[in-house]
Design a protein around this motif. Structure first.
Motif, PDB file in Angstrom:
ATOM      1  N   UNK A   1     -53.952  74.391 -27.314  1.00  0.00           N
ATOM      2  CA  UNK A   1     -53.414  75.741 -26.871  1.00  0.00           C
ATOM      3  C   UNK A   1     -51.801  75.975 -26.816  1.00  0.00           C
ATOM      4  N   UNK A   2     -51.273  75.020 -26.141  1.00  0.00           N
ATOM      5  CA  UNK A   2     -49.958  75.365 -26.003  1.00  0.00           C
ATOM      6  C   UNK A   2     -49.339  75.296 -27.558  1.00  0.00           C
ATOM      7  N   UNK A   3     -50.009  74.432 -28.394  1.00  0.00           N
ATOM      8  CA  UNK A   3     -49.454  74.365 -29.861  1.00  0.00           C
ATOM      9  C   UNK A   3     -49.701  75.663 -30.367  1.00  0.00           C
ATOM     10  N   UNK A   4     -50.923  76.306 -30.289  1.00  0.00           N
ATOM     11  CA  UNK A   4     -51.331  77.561 -31.013  1.00  0.00           C
ATOM     12  C   UNK A   4     -50.317  78.522 -30.527  1.00  0.00           C
ATOM     13  N   UNK A   5     -50.118  78.579 -28.972  1.00  0.00           N
ATOM     14  CA  UNK A   5     -49.218  79.735 -28.520  1.00  0.00           C
ATOM     15  C   UNK A   5     -47.687  79.317 -29.151  1.00  0.00           C
ATOM     16  N   UNK A   6     -47.147  78.155 -29.251  1.00  0.00           N
ATOM     17  CA  UNK A   6     -46.037  78.136 -29.967  1.00  0.00           C
ATOM     18  C   UNK A   6     -46.043  78.458 -31.491  1.00  0.00           C
ATOM     19  N   UNK A   7     -46.817  78.342 -32.279  1.00  0.00           N
ATOM     20  CA  UNK A   7     -47.071  78.706 -33.592  1.00  0.00           C
ATOM     21  C   UNK A   7     -47.018  80.198 -33.504  1.00  0.00           C
ATOM     22  N   UNK A   8     -47.739  80.984 -32.789  1.00  0.00           N
ATOM     23  CA  UNK A   8     -47.978  82.066 -32.917  1.00  0.00           C
ATOM     24  C   UNK A   8     -46.660  82.839 -32.517  1.00  0.00           C
TER      25      UNK A   8
END
Length: 199
Positions: free
Chosen positions: A171-178
Motif C-alpha cells: 500500500x505504501x509503495x502504491x501511494x508513493x508511485x501515485x
C-alpha cells in the motif's frame, strides 16, 4: 561545486573532485585514477582542516569529495569504504545544516545526498528517502514553483515506491508511485517544452 573568492585550497580540492568525477564511470583503470584524485582532495582538505574548517564552502566541497568516494567504492563493490565515506559526507552535510537550519542550499544538498547516497539495505534507503522527502517538502513550502525541487520530489516518491515494494509494503509503495505519477504529470503540464517531463 561552489565557486567564490575564497581559500585557494578549497578551489584545489574542487579541482581534484572534478577530476575524480570526470574520470569515474569509464572503466576500472579510470575508477582507480578517480579514486586517486578524490583521495588527494580529501588529504588536502584534511591537512588544512584546522585552518579553514569554519568555511561552509570548504565543508561543502569536502562533503562532495566524500560523496564521490562513497559512490566510487559502492560501484567497485567495497561496501565498507562506501559506507565510511557516505557517513563522513552525511556528518558534514548535517553540520552545515545545523549551522544554518533555514539555509536553502544546505537543505538541498543534504536532501540530494540522502536521495542518491549509499544505503546498507532497503530499510536504510527508505529512511534516507523519507528524510530527503521531509527536507524537500520544507523547501517546496517556500517555493512551490521550483521545478528542480518538484522533479527531485517526484523522483524520491518513485524511488520510495520501489523500495517500499521491495520491503513488502504494497500500500505504501502504491501511494508513493501515485504521488510520483501525479507530480510528473503536473511537471509535464507546467513545463511542456521540457522533453524529460513530457516523454
Amino acid at each position: 561545486g561552489a565557486s567564490s573568492q575564497s581559500d585557494p585550497t578549497t578551489h584545489a580540492i574542487e579541482a581534484w573532485v572534478g577530476a575524480g568525477r570526470a574520470l569515474g564511470p569509464k572503466g576500472l583503470q579510470q575508477l582507480e585514477r578517480s579514486a586517486t584524485c578524490l583521495n588527494r582532495a580529501v588529504e588536502l582538505g584534511e591537512h588544512r582542516k584546522g585552518e579553514i574548517a569554519d568555511s561552509a564552502e570548504h565543508l561543502s566541497v569536502m562533503a562532495e569529495a566524500y560523496e564521490e568516494l562513497s559512490w566510487l567504492y559502492a560501484k567497485t563493490g567495497d561496501e565498507d569504504r562506501a559506507k565510511e565515506e557516505f557517513e563522513k559526507a552525511l556528518t558534514i552535510r548535517t553540520s552545515i545544516l545545523d549551522r544554518d537550519p533555514s539555509g536553502r542550499k544546505a537543505r538541498e544538498e543534504l536532501a540530494a545526498l540522502l536521495d542518491t547516497g549509499w544505503a546498507s539495505d532497503d530499510q536504510a534507503k527508505a529512511k534516507h528517502l523519507q528524510q530527503a522527502e521531509g527536507l524537500l517538502q520544507e523547501l517546496l513550502k517556500e517555493d512551490r514553483n521550483d521545478w528542480r525541487l518538484r522533479s527531485r520530489m517526484a523522483s524520491i516518491w518513485l524511488d520510495l515506491g520501489a523500495v517500499r515494494g521491495e520491503l513488502g509494503q504494497a500500500q505504501e509503495a502504491e501511494d508513493s508511485w501515485l504521488r510520483a505519477i501525479d507530480a510528473y504529470s503536473q511537471l509535464a503540464n507546467d513545463y511542456p517544452d521540457v522533453p524529460s517531463f513530457v516523454s
